[in-house]
Design a protein around this motif. Sequence first.
Motif, PDB file in Angstrom:
ATOM      1  N   ILE A 132      -5.064 -11.595 -72.431  1.00 40.74           N
ATOM      2  CA  ILE A 132      -5.038 -12.088 -71.052  1.00 40.74           C
ATOM      3  C   ILE A 132      -5.688 -13.464 -70.977  1.00 40.74           C
ATOM      4  N   THR A 133      -6.803 -13.621 -71.659  1.00 43.66           N
ATOM      5  CA  THR A 133      -7.501 -14.907 -71.665  1.00 43.66           C
ATOM      6  C   THR A 133      -6.630 -15.994 -72.284  1.00 43.66           C
ATOM      7  N   GLN A 134      -5.934 -15.673 -73.346  1.00 45.05           N
ATOM      8  CA  GLN A 134      -5.023 -16.647 -73.956  1.00 45.05           C
ATOM      9  C   GLN A 134      -3.929 -17.054 -72.977  1.00 45.05           C
ATOM     10  N   THR A 152      -6.029 -25.705 -66.935  1.00 46.22           N
ATOM     11  CA  THR A 152      -6.526 -26.954 -67.512  1.00 46.22           C
ATOM     12  C   THR A 152      -7.918 -26.783 -68.105  1.00 46.22           C
ATOM     13  N   VAL A 153      -8.629 -25.762 -67.657  1.00 46.72           N
ATOM     14  CA  VAL A 153      -9.970 -25.476 -68.156  1.00 46.72           C
ATOM     15  C   VAL A 153      -9.895 -24.221 -69.014  1.00 46.72           C
ATOM     16  N   VAL A 185     -12.869 -14.636 -67.568  1.00 52.02           N
ATOM     17  CA  VAL A 185     -11.619 -14.051 -67.069  1.00 52.02           C
ATOM     18  C   VAL A 185     -11.875 -12.647 -66.525  1.00 52.02           C
ATOM     19  N   LYS A 186     -12.664 -11.862 -67.237  1.00 58.44           N
ATOM     20  CA  LYS A 186     -12.994 -10.513 -66.767  1.00 58.44           C
ATOM     21  C   LYS A 186     -13.756 -10.565 -65.447  1.00 58.44           C
ATOM     22  N   ASP A 187     -14.712 -11.474 -65.354  1.00 59.75           N
ATOM     23  CA  ASP A 187     -15.489 -11.602 -64.117  1.00 59.75           C
ATOM     24  C   ASP A 187     -14.601 -12.025 -62.954  1.00 59.75           C
ATOM     25  N   LYS A 188     -13.683 -12.942 -63.202  1.00 61.10           N
ATOM     26  CA  LYS A 188     -12.766 -13.382 -62.145  1.00 61.10           C
ATOM     27  C   LYS A 188     -11.900 -12.214 -61.680  1.00 61.10           C
ATOM     28  N   TRP A 189     -11.401 -11.425 -62.628  1.00 62.60           N
ATOM     29  CA  TRP A 189     -10.588 -10.264 -62.262  1.00 62.60           C
ATOM     30  C   TRP A 189     -11.398  -9.280 -61.428  1.00 62.60           C
TER      31      TRP A 189
END
Length: 83
Positions: free
Chosen positions: A6-8, A15-16, A23-27
């Motif tokens: 998912i991160t990939q 862009t960042v 990514v986990k925290d954002k989800w």
Amino acid sequence: MLWEEITQAVNAVGTVKRTVTEVKDKWKNLHSIAKKEFAEFKRETKITGGGRPPKSPSVASKEIIEVLEDTPAFSGLMALRQV
């Protein structure tokens, strides 16, 4: 393994460069917001007496709700009874 993939995918379109933890925290944050908006919307739609219609969940929350609405983690154990 899944979160790395998912991160990939996220990093491929962003862009960042994000870490797996970011990514986990954002989800988790998006999921939490969607649950809150969904619960509030459901609660407001059951209120009687007229007044203004309830605020609809955000576009991002609607996407999450659409995918997860019937899961116990999202709607509680009542979702299991309805399936």
